[in-house]
Design a protein around this motif. Structure first.
Motif, PDB file in Angstrom:
ATOM      1  N   ALA A  37      47.537  28.332  44.011  1.00 29.17           N
ATOM      2  CA  ALA A  37      46.610  29.466  43.992  1.00 29.17           C
ATOM      3  C   ALA A  37      46.014  29.718  42.609  1.00 29.17           C
ATOM      4  O   ALA A  37      44.821  30.032  42.478  1.00 29.17           O
ATOM      5  N   GLU A  38      46.818  29.555  41.569  1.00 27.69           N
ATOM      6  CA  GLU A  38      46.371  29.965  40.237  1.00 27.69           C
ATOM      7  C   GLU A  38      45.131  29.207  39.762  1.00 27.69           C
ATOM      8  O   GLU A  38      44.160  29.836  39.305  1.00 27.69           O
ATOM      9  N   PRO A  39      45.081  27.872  39.831  1.00 31.36           N
ATOM     10  CA  PRO A  39      43.869  27.183  39.343  1.00 31.36           C
ATOM     11  C   PRO A  39      42.625  27.530  40.166  1.00 31.36           C
ATOM     12  O   PRO A  39      41.519  27.586  39.610  1.00 31.36           O
ATOM     13  N   LEU A  40      42.790  27.769  41.456  1.00 31.30           N
ATOM     14  CA  LEU A  40      41.652  28.150  42.288  1.00 31.30           C
ATOM     15  C   LEU A  40      41.065  29.477  41.811  1.00 31.30           C
ATOM     16  O   LEU A  40      39.837  29.631  41.676  1.00 31.30           O
ATOM     17  N   LEU A  41      41.945  30.438  41.547  1.00 35.53           N
ATOM     18  CA  LEU A  41      41.476  31.759  41.119  1.00 35.53           C
ATOM     19  C   LEU A  41      40.875  31.705  39.717  1.00 35.53           C
ATOM     20  O   LEU A  41      39.849  32.341  39.441  1.00 35.53           O
ATOM     21  N   ARG A  42      41.510  30.964  38.821  1.00 32.06           N
ATOM     22  CA  ARG A  42      40.981  30.878  37.451  1.00 32.06           C
ATOM     23  C   ARG A  42      39.594  30.237  37.452  1.00 32.06           C
ATOM     24  O   ARG A  42      38.690  30.688  36.732  1.00 32.06           O
ATOM     25  N   ALA A  43      39.427  29.189  38.234  1.00 32.04           N
ATOM     26  CA  ALA A  43      38.122  28.524  38.297  1.00 32.04           C
ATOM     27  C   ALA A  43      37.061  29.464  38.835  1.00 32.04           C
ATOM     28  O   ALA A  43      35.934  29.530  38.313  1.00 32.04           O
ATOM     29  N   HIS A  44      37.402  30.226  39.867  1.00 30.07           N
ATOM     30  CA  HIS A  44      36.435  31.154  40.444  1.00 30.07           C
ATOM     31  C   HIS A  44      36.073  32.263  39.459  1.00 30.07           C
ATOM     32  O   HIS A  44      34.886  32.620  39.322  1.00 30.07           O
ATOM     33  N   LEU A  45      37.076  32.808  38.760  1.00 31.40           N
ATOM     34  CA  LEU A  45      36.810  33.916  37.844  1.00 31.40           C
ATOM     35  C   LEU A  45      36.054  33.456  36.596  1.00 31.40           C
ATOM     36  O   LEU A  45      35.372  34.272  35.966  1.00 31.40           O
ATOM     37  N   ARG A  46      36.152  32.199  36.242  1.00 30.32           N
ATOM     38  CA  ARG A  46      35.318  31.701  35.140  1.00 30.32           C
ATOM     39  C   ARG A  46      33.838  31.751  35.538  1.00 30.32           C
ATOM     40  O   ARG A  46      32.975  32.036  34.717  1.00 30.32           O
ATOM     41  N   GLN A  47      33.568  31.504  36.804  1.00 25.98           N
ATOM     42  CA  GLN A  47      32.183  31.537  37.288  1.00 25.98           C
ATOM     43  C   GLN A  47      31.703  32.963  37.546  1.00 25.98           C
ATOM     44  O   GLN A  47      30.535  33.277  37.345  1.00 25.98           O
ATOM     45  N   ASP A  48      32.608  33.813  38.005  1.00 23.00           N
ATOM     46  CA  ASP A  48      32.222  35.195  38.337  1.00 23.00           C
ATOM     47  C   ASP A  48      33.316  36.149  37.878  1.00 23.00           C
ATOM     48  O   ASP A  48      34.171  36.582  38.650  1.00 23.00           O
ATOM     49  N   PRO A  49      33.331  36.512  36.595  1.00 30.64           N
ATOM     50  CA  PRO A  49      34.405  37.351  36.041  1.00 30.64           C
ATOM     51  C   PRO A  49      34.388  38.788  36.550  1.00 30.64           C
ATOM     52  O   PRO A  49      35.335  39.535  36.281  1.00 30.64           O
ATOM     53  N   LEU A  50      33.342  39.184  37.274  1.00 29.61           N
ATOM     54  CA  LEU A  50      33.269  40.557  37.792  1.00 29.61           C
ATOM     55  C   LEU A  50      33.712  40.666  39.244  1.00 29.61           C
ATOM     56  O   LEU A  50      33.641  41.745  39.831  1.00 29.61           O
ATOM     57  N   ASP A  51      34.188  39.589  39.819  1.00 24.44           N
ATOM     58  CA  ASP A  51      34.604  39.603  41.222  1.00 24.44           C
ATOM     59  C   ASP A  51      35.926  40.368  41.331  1.00 24.44           C
ATOM     60  O   ASP A  51      37.017  39.819  41.117  1.00 24.44           O
ATOM     61  N   VAL A  52      35.829  41.645  41.673  1.00 23.93           N
ATOM     62  CA  VAL A  52      37.028  42.491  41.684  1.00 23.93           C
ATOM     63  C   VAL A  52      38.011  42.071  42.777  1.00 23.93           C
ATOM     64  O   VAL A  52      39.226  42.277  42.638  1.00 23.93           O
ATOM     65  N   ALA A  53      37.517  41.509  43.867  1.00 28.63           N
ATOM     66  CA  ALA A  53      38.428  41.033  44.912  1.00 28.63           C
ATOM     67  C   ALA A  53      39.261  39.865  44.399  1.00 28.63           C
ATOM     68  O   ALA A  53      40.474  39.786  44.660  1.00 28.63           O
ATOM     69  N   ALA A  54      38.638  38.969  43.641  1.00 28.90           N
ATOM     70  CA  ALA A  54      39.368  37.844  43.058  1.00 28.90           C
ATOM     71  C   ALA A  54      40.321  38.322  41.963  1.00 28.90           C
ATOM     72  O   ALA A  54      41.429  37.790  41.813  1.00 28.90           O
ATOM     73  N   ILE A  55      39.896  39.313  41.189  1.00 30.79           N
ATOM     74  CA  ILE A  55      40.784  39.887  40.161  1.00 30.79           C
ATOM     75  C   ILE A  55      42.035  40.463  40.814  1.00 30.79           C
ATOM     76  O   ILE A  55      43.160  40.288  40.331  1.00 30.79           O
ATOM     77  N   ARG A  56      41.830  41.142  41.947  1.00 27.43           N
ATOM     78  CA  ARG A  56      42.989  41.711  42.673  1.00 27.43           C
ATOM     79  C   ARG A  56      43.912  40.598  43.164  1.00 27.43           C
ATOM     80  O   ARG A  56      45.143  40.722  43.080  1.00 27.43           O
ATOM     81  N   LEU A  57      43.352  39.513  43.667  1.00 30.54           N
ATOM     82  CA  LEU A  57      44.186  38.384  44.095  1.00 30.54           C
ATOM     83  C   LEU A  57      44.973  37.815  42.919  1.00 30.54           C
ATOM     84  O   LEU A  57      46.160  37.482  43.046  1.00 30.54           O
ATOM     85  N   MET A  58      44.319  37.701  41.770  1.00 29.51           N
ATOM     86  CA  MET A  58      45.014  37.198  40.586  1.00 29.51           C
ATOM     87  C   MET A  58      46.151  38.147  40.181  1.00 29.51           C
ATOM     88  O   MET A  58      47.225  37.704  39.754  1.00 29.51           O
ATOM     89  N   ALA A  59      45.925  39.441  40.341  1.00 23.78           N
ATOM     90  CA  ALA A  59      46.967  40.423  40.043  1.00 23.78           C
ATOM     91  C   ALA A  59      48.144  40.269  40.996  1.00 23.78           C
ATOM     92  O   ALA A  59      49.310  40.380  40.592  1.00 23.78           O
ATOM     93  N   GLN A  60      47.838  40.014  42.266  1.00 18.43           N
ATOM     94  CA  GLN A  60      48.907  39.803  43.235  1.00 18.43           C
ATOM     95  C   GLN A  60      49.708  38.551  42.895  1.00 18.43           C
ATOM     96  O   GLN A  60      50.937  38.530  43.012  1.00 18.43           O
ATOM     97  N   LEU A  61      49.013  37.528  42.450  1.00 11.91           N
ATOM     98  CA  LEU A  61      49.686  36.297  42.028  1.00 11.91           C
ATOM     99  C   LEU A  61      50.593  36.579  40.827  1.00 11.91           C
ATOM    100  O   LEU A  61      51.761  36.141  40.793  1.00 11.91           O
ATOM    101  N   ALA A  62      50.081  37.306  39.838  1.00 12.73           N
ATOM    102  CA  ALA A  62      50.890  37.633  38.653  1.00 12.73           C
ATOM    103  C   ALA A  62      52.137  38.409  39.050  1.00 12.73           C
ATOM    104  O   ALA A  62      53.229  38.178  38.510  1.00 12.73           O
ATOM    105  N   ALA A  63      51.988  39.328  39.982  1.00 10.20           N
ATOM    106  CA  ALA A  63      53.134  40.110  40.432  1.00 10.20           C
ATOM    107  C   ALA A  63      54.180  39.224  41.088  1.00 10.20           C
ATOM    108  O   ALA A  63      55.392  39.384  40.860  1.00 10.20           O
ATOM    109  N   ARG A  64      53.720  38.263  41.908  1.00  8.03           N
ATOM    110  CA  ARG A  64      54.657  37.358  42.567  1.00  8.03           C
ATOM    111  C   ARG A  64      55.415  36.511  41.541  1.00  8.03           C
ATOM    112  O   ARG A  64      56.550  36.098  41.782  1.00  8.03           O
TER     113      ARG A  64
END
Length: 544
Positions: A37-64
């Motif tokens: 999951a992590e590389p998929l989210l990082r790649a997406h957020l590099r393209q769109d750093p304002l995607d709050v839904a993706a930021i939330r997913l990354m936060a869920q990953l960090a919590a896990r």
């Protein structure tokens, strides 16, 4: 089209539902494929750093991954971008709760429930957080409403039972636990919760139900270990020591296998404290912390009688009982992150002003637990023994009481106890003996370098001569004797710990020499304790 803040979250959520990359990342998180999951989210957020839904997913990953600070920062960023992103606020409340920041959790959940007052998960977390800051009436009201709405939700009934037990409504708590078992008879934590009351005696039908649950296919390890702990208690009550020990041994083996506990870490930490907090070092920093005298720390080993001492002292008109507060460890661990070798070396470099700041911080953090205007309040977290030196440095006028119990009774009581979290040392007899030895060794050091600073209370002496021991404690605290302290069992205050029902009875000898029927299996514990168990209550010169 430019999105305004209120609809930014819904925009990105809708878009994310059509994005294969985010769908795959969400699926990977759900399936515990975190490395995918992590590389998929990082790649997406590099393209769109304002995607709050993706930021939330990354936060869920960090919590896990246990990176709660990273998760919190990400969620706060999502909320900053989209203030109406209620799901992110709900996630943030959960992260705050997991960091023991319960007052902030309640505040955050207040904003979530303003938007959706019927949010059941938010209400459930709110009830749990309210219970952790002592707002039991509000917690009970929420759990009552939730169990009315969801009568077949076993874990809600279990949580309801926990709070009912805490406030002394034992019969209602037992009824709530039983309701949970009607719904989910294999839920091991509920069986253990009943056993952990220490007053429930399981009958033949209960034992048969637990044994049947153990035979259930695909039973989780957590359910299995809870069932073994509960059956250990059931057969202990029946005086069937061999069967009882077998269940305790299997329960502890499961939990020990889930943990990564190294007793050498505690031993080295104690060595460092002893080497650092010398008489000269302590004298050079005398009186530099916050001079407020309000806190009373009751510390030592778990299952050593600290809840009894708290109940006695909290029956005094000038002393308020709270709970086992997480704040001193939190402060120590945070400060320890500033240097590679932990809080002891961090303290070595601290100016007096910083010591005072930390003392003031502890007082601020714990203020939420104070519900009265009594001048003194208790923190009875047993494991604070490792922070005795830190307590002295940052709160030089706080009182420290060391609750001590016979090593074999204390350690075997821990072996029979499953703790909700922490106490990783307690799932191996040899680890436990090492831990007890290190605790005694450190407290012996403070007896030498800070004579009279810590008041030791021997559990068996409290049982044999309660009035003399109570008077000695109150003299140490500088408050007058009050008869109510001897009638502590009449105190209706809430008690959160495993001894909640025991301290609602007069002093008795039930906990003395409980290890003796099990002695043939305790050699690993005796070996780890060395001479401590034979010398008790004296301490051998080596501390071992």
């Amino acid at each position: 089209m430019t999105q305004t803040a209120p609809d930014l979250a819904s925009h990105y959520i809708a878009r994310g539902m059509r994005n294969p990359q985010l769908i795959e990342a969400a699926l990977a998180i759900n399936e515990d494929r975190l490395a995918d999951a992590e590389p998929l989210l990082r790649a997406h957020l590099r393209q769109d750093p304002l995607d709050v839904a993706a930021i939330r997913l990354m936060a869920q990953l960090a919590a896990r991954l246990g990176r709660f600070k990273d998760s919190e920062a990400l969620l706060r960023r999502a909320i900053e971008l989209a203030p109406d992103f209620t799901a992110a606020r709900s996630n943030l409340a959960g992260i705050l709760y997991r960091q023991n920041r319960f007052e902030e959790t309640v505040e955050m959940l207040g904003t979530v429930l303003e938007v959706d007052a019927d949010d059941a998960s938010g209400q459930s977390l709110m009830a749990a957080a309210l219970g952790r800051i002592g707002e039991y009436d509000e917690a009970l009201a929420l759990y009552s409403a939730l169990t009315d709405r969801f009568p077949t939700h076993a874990k809600l009934w279990m949580s309801f039972g926990h709070v009912l037990k805490t406030v002394g409504k034992q019969d209602e708590g037992i009824a709530a636990y039983r309701r949970a078992l009607e719904v989910e008879p294999t839920l091991g934590e509920v069986w253990w919760s009943l056993a952990n009351l220490k007053t429930v005696r399981f009958d033949e039908a209960d034992i048969a139900a637990m044994e049947a649950a153990l035979d259930t296919a695909a039973l989780s390890d957590d359910d299995r270990l809870h069932l073994h702990f509960a059956l250990g208690k059931a057969f202990d009550d029946r005086r069937e020591a061999e069967t009882s020990f077998g269940h305790y041994d299997r329960a502890n083996a499961i939990r020990h296998g889930q943990l990564d506990y190294d007793p050498d870490i505690v031993t080295r930490h104690v060595d460092k404290i002893i080497a650092t907090l010398t008489p000269e070092f302590l004298a050079s920093r005398a009186g530099q912390g916050d001079a407020t005298p309000d806190p009373i720390f009751i510390l030592g080993m778990p299952r050593a009688g600290s809840t009894l001492l708290e109940q006695i002292l909290a029956s005094h008109s000038q002393i308020e009982g709270t709970m086992e507060l997480p704040d001193m460890p939190a402060i120590a661990l945070r400060e320890g992150k500033t240097v590679p070798s932990g809080w002891v070396d961090a303290v070595k470099e601290m100016p007096g002003e910083r010591l005072a700041e930390l003392g003031s911080e502890f007082l601020r953090r714990t203020a939420v637990q104070r519900k009265t205007d009594k001048p003194f309040y208790i923190d009875k977290l047993p494991n604070n023994w490792i922070y005795t030196g830190l307590i002295h440095l940052i709160l030089p006028n706080a009182k420290i009481i060391d609750a001590r119990r016979h090593p074999l009774d204390c350690c075997f009581s821990n072996f029979r106890q499953h703790f909700a979290k922490g106490q990783a040392f307690s799932y191996s007899l040899s680890d436990m003996g090492r831990y007890y030895s290190d605790y005694v060794r450190l407290m012996a050091h403070f007896d030498v370098v800070l004579p009279g600073r810590v008041h030791r209370v021997i559990h068996e002496a409290v049982i044999e001569e309660p009035e003399a021991q109570v008077r000695a404690m109150l003299d140490y605290l500088g408050v007058p004797f009050e008869e109510a302290c001897l009638n502590f069992h009449q105190n209706k205050r809430a008690v959160r710990t495993a001894s909640s029902e025991q301290v609602r009875r007069p002093i008795n000898r039930d906990g003395v020499e409980q290890w003796k029927p099990y002695e043939q299996w305790l050699d690993p514990l005796k070996d780890a304790l060395g001479g401590l168990w034979q010398a008790y209550p004296a301490v051998p010169a080596t501390g071992k």
